[in-house]
Motif scaffolding. Structure first.
Motif, mmCIF file in Angstrom:
data_model
loop_
_atom_site.group_PDB
_atom_site.id
_atom_site.type_symbol
_atom_site.label_atom_id
_atom_site.label_comp_id
_atom_site.label_asym_id
_atom_site.label_seq_id
_atom_site.Cartn_x
_atom_site.Cartn_y
_atom_site.Cartn_z
ATOM 1 N N UNK A 98 25.641 37.284 10.210
ATOM 2 C CA UNK A 98 26.284 36.946 8.878
ATOM 3 C C UNK A 98 27.797 36.543 9.102
ATOM 4 N N UNK A 99 28.850 37.079 10.041
ATOM 5 C CA UNK A 99 29.891 36.545 10.153
ATOM 6 C C UNK A 99 29.809 34.869 11.034
ATOM 7 N N UNK A 100 29.008 34.909 11.568
ATOM 8 C CA UNK A 100 28.714 33.502 12.284
ATOM 9 C C UNK A 100 27.958 32.515 11.195
ATOM 10 N N UNK A 101 27.306 32.846 10.318
ATOM 11 C CA UNK A 101 26.763 32.028 9.390
ATOM 12 C C UNK A 101 27.787 31.520 8.318
ATOM 13 N N UNK A 102 28.834 32.569 8.421
ATOM 14 C CA UNK A 102 29.903 32.267 7.243
ATOM 15 C C UNK A 102 30.727 31.156 7.946
ATOM 16 N N UNK A 103 31.063 31.482 9.160
ATOM 17 C CA UNK A 103 31.755 30.477 10.087
ATOM 18 C C UNK A 103 31.286 29.214 10.043
ATOM 19 N N UNK A 104 29.982 28.998 10.308
ATOM 20 C CA UNK A 104 29.309 27.906 10.101
ATOM 21 C C UNK A 104 29.124 26.996 8.796
ATOM 22 N N UNK A 105 29.330 27.870 7.730
ATOM 23 C CA UNK A 105 29.211 27.326 6.330
ATOM 24 C C UNK A 105 30.783 26.697 6.156
ATOM 25 N N UNK A 106 31.838 27.295 6.663
ATOM 26 C CA UNK A 106 33.127 26.737 6.605
ATOM 27 C C UNK A 106 33.161 25.362 7.546
ATOM 28 N N UNK A 107 32.623 25.444 8.772
ATOM 29 C CA UNK A 107 32.948 24.312 9.683
ATOM 30 C C UNK A 107 32.023 23.338 9.130
ATOM 31 N N UNK A 108 30.939 23.297 8.585
ATOM 32 C CA UNK A 108 30.345 22.405 7.701
ATOM 33 C C UNK A 108 30.601 21.796 6.473
ATOM 34 N N UNK A 109 31.769 22.443 6.163
ATOM 35 C CA UNK A 109 32.304 22.017 4.857
ATOM 36 C C UNK A 109 31.359 22.420 3.728
#
Length: 56
Positions: free
Chosen positions: A25-36
């Motif tokens: 879930x932490x990685x999914x959240x980071x991915x959401x930030x990086x994908x704008x």
């Protein structure tokens, strides 16, 4: 003590990954930030305020 829920899957958060329940879930959240996928609301920047020379 109030239980914190993971902002991604809503399961109880784990101390090791706060505020998330797992690395996934932490990685999914980071991915959401990086994908704008997230945006912080605010006033639009004035025209010409963005320095395009910084990208060179």
């Amino acid at each position: 003590m109030t239980k914190v829920k993971c902002p991604i899957c809503k399961k109880p958060a784990e101390a090791k990954w706060l505020p998330f329940c797992s690395k996934r879930c932490a990685d999914a959240d980071l991915g959401n930030w990086l994908a704008d996928d997230y945006a912080i609301p605010g006033e639009p920047a004035p025209a010409g305020a963005i320095d395009s020379s910084a990208e060179d």
